[in-house]
Motif scaffolding. Structure first.
Motif, mmCIF file in Angstrom:
data_model
loop_
_atom_site.group_PDB
_atom_site.id
_atom_site.type_symbol
_atom_site.label_atom_id
_atom_site.label_comp_id
_atom_site.label_asym_id
_atom_site.label_seq_id
_atom_site.Cartn_x
_atom_site.Cartn_y
_atom_site.Cartn_z
ATOM 1 N N TRP A 96 -5.850 18.067 2.102
ATOM 2 C CA TRP A 96 -7.076 17.582 1.480
ATOM 3 C C TRP A 96 -6.755 16.823 0.205
ATOM 4 C CZ3 TRP A 96 -9.261 18.669 -3.337
ATOM 5 C CH2 TRP A 96 -10.546 18.158 -3.549
ATOM 6 N N ILE A 97 -5.826 17.343 -0.593
ATOM 7 C CA ILE A 97 -5.432 16.670 -1.831
ATOM 8 C C ILE A 97 -4.857 15.297 -1.526
ATOM 9 C CG2 ILE A 97 -3.805 16.721 -3.763
ATOM 10 C CD1 ILE A 97 -4.127 19.781 -3.781
ATOM 11 N N VAL A 98 -3.964 15.234 -0.541
ATOM 12 C CA VAL A 98 -3.383 13.948 -0.154
ATOM 13 C C VAL A 98 -4.478 12.979 0.275
ATOM 14 C CG1 VAL A 98 -1.924 12.778 1.562
ATOM 15 C CG2 VAL A 98 -1.121 14.882 0.462
ATOM 16 N N ASP A 99 -5.442 13.480 1.038
ATOM 17 C CA ASP A 99 -6.533 12.638 1.517
ATOM 18 C C ASP A 99 -7.373 12.084 0.373
ATOM 19 O OD1 ASP A 99 -8.256 11.471 3.491
ATOM 20 O OD2 ASP A 99 -9.688 13.080 3.085
ATOM 21 N N GLN A 100 -7.601 12.895 -0.662
ATOM 22 C CA GLN A 100 -8.412 12.438 -1.794
ATOM 23 C C GLN A 100 -7.719 11.338 -2.594
ATOM 24 O OE1 GLN A 100 -11.597 13.516 -1.890
ATOM 25 N NE2 GLN A 100 -10.805 14.515 -0.054
ATOM 26 N N MET A 101 -6.409 11.194 -2.420
ATOM 27 C CA MET A 101 -5.653 10.187 -3.162
ATOM 28 C C MET A 101 -5.355 8.968 -2.304
ATOM 29 S SD MET A 101 -3.156 12.875 -5.108
ATOM 30 C CE MET A 101 -2.327 11.662 -6.115
ATOM 31 N N ASP A 144 0.867 -1.173 0.000
ATOM 32 C CA ASP A 144 0.000 0.000 0.000
ATOM 33 C C ASP A 144 0.904 1.224 0.000
ATOM 34 O OD1 ASP A 144 -1.915 1.938 0.283
ATOM 35 O OD2 ASP A 144 -2.069 1.682 2.450
ATOM 36 N N SER A 145 0.980 1.861 -1.138
ATOM 37 C CA SER A 145 1.864 3.019 -1.312
ATOM 38 C C SER A 145 1.088 4.324 -1.412
ATOM 39 C CB SER A 145 2.702 2.839 -2.589
ATOM 40 O OG SER A 145 1.847 2.763 -3.730
ATOM 41 N N CYS A 146 -0.200 4.290 -1.067
ATOM 42 C CA CYS A 146 -1.038 5.477 -1.228
ATOM 43 C C CYS A 146 -0.434 6.712 -0.579
ATOM 44 C CB CYS A 146 -2.427 5.230 -0.624
ATOM 45 S SG CYS A 146 -3.652 4.690 -1.812
ATOM 46 N N GLY A 147 0.020 6.557 0.670
ATOM 47 C CA GLY A 147 0.559 7.715 1.384
ATOM 48 C C GLY A 147 1.764 8.305 0.696
ATOM 49 N N GLU A 148 2.739 7.449 0.387
ATOM 50 C CA GLU A 148 3.971 7.932 -0.248
ATOM 51 C C GLU A 148 3.704 8.492 -1.635
ATOM 52 O OE1 GLU A 148 6.987 7.874 -3.112
ATOM 53 O OE2 GLU A 148 5.689 6.102 -2.957
ATOM 54 N N THR A 149 2.869 7.817 -2.402
ATOM 55 C CA THR A 149 2.569 8.270 -3.754
ATOM 56 C C THR A 149 1.908 9.647 -3.740
ATOM 57 O OG1 THR A 149 2.309 6.001 -4.564
ATOM 58 C CG2 THR A 149 1.288 7.742 -5.867
ATOM 59 N N ALA A 150 0.948 9.836 -2.850
ATOM 60 C CA ALA A 150 0.239 11.106 -2.775
ATOM 61 C C ALA A 150 1.168 12.240 -2.354
ATOM 62 C CB ALA A 150 -0.933 10.994 -1.805
ATOM 63 N N ARG A 157 3.554 0.650 3.175
ATOM 64 C CA ARG A 157 3.408 -0.501 4.055
ATOM 65 C C ARG A 157 3.003 -1.721 3.229
ATOM 66 N NH1 ARG A 157 1.135 1.556 8.185
ATOM 67 N NH2 ARG A 157 1.439 3.625 7.337
ATOM 68 N N LEU A 158 3.568 -2.866 3.606
ATOM 69 C CA LEU A 158 3.135 -4.108 2.980
ATOM 70 C C LEU A 158 1.807 -4.520 3.604
ATOM 71 C CD1 LEU A 158 6.389 -6.266 2.738
ATOM 72 C CD2 LEU A 158 5.405 -4.722 1.047
ATOM 73 N N TYR A 159 0.965 -5.155 2.827
ATOM 74 C CA TYR A 159 -0.299 -5.640 3.349
ATOM 75 C C TYR A 159 -0.044 -6.797 4.326
ATOM 76 C CZ TYR A 159 -2.572 -2.850 -0.260
ATOM 77 O OH TYR A 159 -3.008 -1.810 -1.037
ATOM 78 N N PRO A 160 -0.934 -6.992 5.280
ATOM 79 C CA PRO A 160 -0.747 -8.039 6.297
ATOM 80 C C PRO A 160 -0.515 -9.415 5.685
ATOM 81 C CG PRO A 160 -2.578 -6.614 6.901
ATOM 82 C CD PRO A 160 -2.181 -6.225 5.500
ATOM 83 N N GLY A 161 0.522 -10.076 6.170
ATOM 84 C CA GLY A 161 0.823 -11.429 5.731
ATOM 85 C C GLY A 161 1.688 -11.514 4.493
ATOM 86 N N VAL A 162 1.853 -10.408 3.777
ATOM 87 C CA VAL A 162 2.598 -10.439 2.512
ATOM 88 C C VAL A 162 4.071 -10.734 2.737
ATOM 89 C CG1 VAL A 162 3.473 -8.964 0.650
ATOM 90 C CG2 VAL A 162 1.026 -9.027 1.149
#
Length: 309
Positions: free
Chosen positions: A46-51, A15-21, A180-185
Motif C-alpha cells: 500500500w505504501i509503495v502504491d501511494q508513492m 519514470d522512476s516511481c517504482g524503483e524510488t518507492a 522506465r524511460l517515457y515513450p519516445g525519449v
C-alpha cells in the motif's frame, strides 16, 4: 546558432516511481526497524502504491503495468492518479514519506505529540492526515517531522544512495527494470541535434546508469549535474555563462512547478525558455497554476520528443 536543453531526469526523461518507492521502503526498514516489526507485506504494498503515479498520456499510448516488483514480491499498482510522489524534490524525502504513510495507517506508531500536532492542527485535517493533505502541505510538514524524528538530511541521502547501490550490485536487471524511460525519449536523446545537459536532484551515478541501460547512450559526466552540484538555478546560471554556450537558445524542461517558479524569481535567468512537462510528477492543480505564468509553457510528451530531435 543552435539550442541548449537543460533536462530534469525523474519525471521528464525517466519514470522512476517504482524503483524510488521500493528503495525508500527498503531504506526506511533499515532506518527505523522497530516501526516495521508488525508491518506485513500488504501494508508495504500500500505504501509503495501511494508513492506511485500511473501515467496516461494525451494519446493514451502509455500506461504502467498492473504489477511491479515490490519489496515483498509483486505489487499491484492502482489505476488512480497522483499519489504523494509530486511533492518529492530529492530522493531522501521518500523515506520520510514512507514513515509518514506508515503512521497514517498505524497511529499507535507515532512517537511524539509533536507529530499529532502535524497530523491534526498544522495540516488542518480534522480526522488525521490524508494523501491530499500531504500534497497540499508537504512544504510545512517536512521540517516538522525532520525535527520531531531527529533526522539528518545528509544521513538520509547517504542511506538512500547505499540502498540503491546495494540493489544495483545484487541485481542490476531488476533495479533497471523498476525504472522506465517515457515513450519516445530514448530516440529523442540519441538523435538530438541540440546540446543536452541533465540537471537533476538525483545522484548523478544513477542517472548515468539508467541512460546507459535504458537508452543505450552515454552522456559525458561533465554534462550531468546531479545531487551535490548545487541548486538548479545556480546550475542554469553556470551553463549560460560558459563561453561555448553564447548565442544558443536556452531551454529548461522540468516537471516541478516550484522549481520553475524559483527560476522566474532570478532576473539573471530571464533568457531561459521554461517548460513544465505535463506527463511528469505534477498535479492538475499545478498545471492550471503554471498556465497563469507567461514564461512557463505547458509541454506534452510528443512535442518534447520532437523538440529534441
Amino acid at each position: 546558432m543552435g539550442d541548449l536543453y537543460a533536462l530534469d531526469f525523474d519525471g521528464v526523461l525517466c519514470d522512476s516511481c517504482g524503483e524510488t518507492a521500493i528503495s525508500a521502503v527498503k531504506a526506511a526498514k533499515v532506518r527505523w526497524p522497530d516501526l516495521f516489526v508488525t508491518v506485513d507485506s500488504s501494508l508495504e504494498d500500500w505504501i509503495v502504491d501511494q508513492m506511485h503515479i500511473v501515467l496516461m498520456t494525451s494519446d493514451d499510448h502509455f500506461t504502467l503495468p498492473n504489477y511491479i516488483n515490490g519489496p515483498c514480491g509483486l505489487v499491484k499498482i492502482a489505476s488512480t492518479v497522483p499519489k504523494v510522489r509530486p511533492v518529492v524534490e530529492t530522493g531522501y524525502e521518500t523515506l520520510l514519506l514512507v514513515r509518514l504513510l506508515l503512521e497514517m495507517r498505524i497511529p499507535s506508531l507515532r512517537k511524539s505529540s509533536f507529530i499529532d500536532i502535524c497530523f491534526h492542527i498544522m495540516c488542518k485535517v480534522a480526522e488525521g492526515l490524508t494523501v491530499e493533505g500531504i500534497l497540499d502541505n508537504w512544504f510545512n510538514i517536512k521540517p516538522v517531522i525532520m525535527e520531531a524524528w531527529s533526522e539528518n538530511r545528509d544521513e538520509l541521502v547517504d542511506l538512500f544512495g547505499k540502498v540503491r547501490d546495494e540493489w544495483m550490485e545484487k541485481d542490476l536487471a531488476t533495479w533497471v527494470g523498476a525504472n522506465r524511460l517515457y515513450p519516445g525519449v530514448s530516440d529523442a536523446l540519441k538523435f538530438a541535434s541540440s546540446q543536452l545537459y541533465i540537471v537533476t536532484t538525483k545522484q548523478g551515478r544513477f542517472a548515468d546508469a539508467l541512460l546507459r541501460e535504458l537508452a543505450g547512450i552515454t552522456i559525458p559526466p561533465e554534462r550531468i549535474y546531479g545531487l551535490g552540484t548545487g541548486p538548479k538555478v545556480e546550475v542554469l546560471k553556470k551553463l549560460q555563462k560558459q563561453p561555448e554556450h553564447q548565442g544558443l537558445t536556452l531551454h529548461f524542461v522540468e516537471d516541478r512547478l516550484a522549481t520553475l517558479k524559483n527560476v522566474i524569481k532570478e532576473p539573471e535567468l530571464d533568457g531561459w525558455n521554461l517548460y513544465l512537462g505535463d506527463w511528469g510528477y505534477n498535479t492538475q492543480k499545478e498545471r492550471e497554476e503554471a498556465a497563469t505564468y507567461s514564461r512557463i509553457h505547458l509541454l506534452q510528451l510528443s512535442d518534447f520528443s520532437k523538440k529534441l530531435k
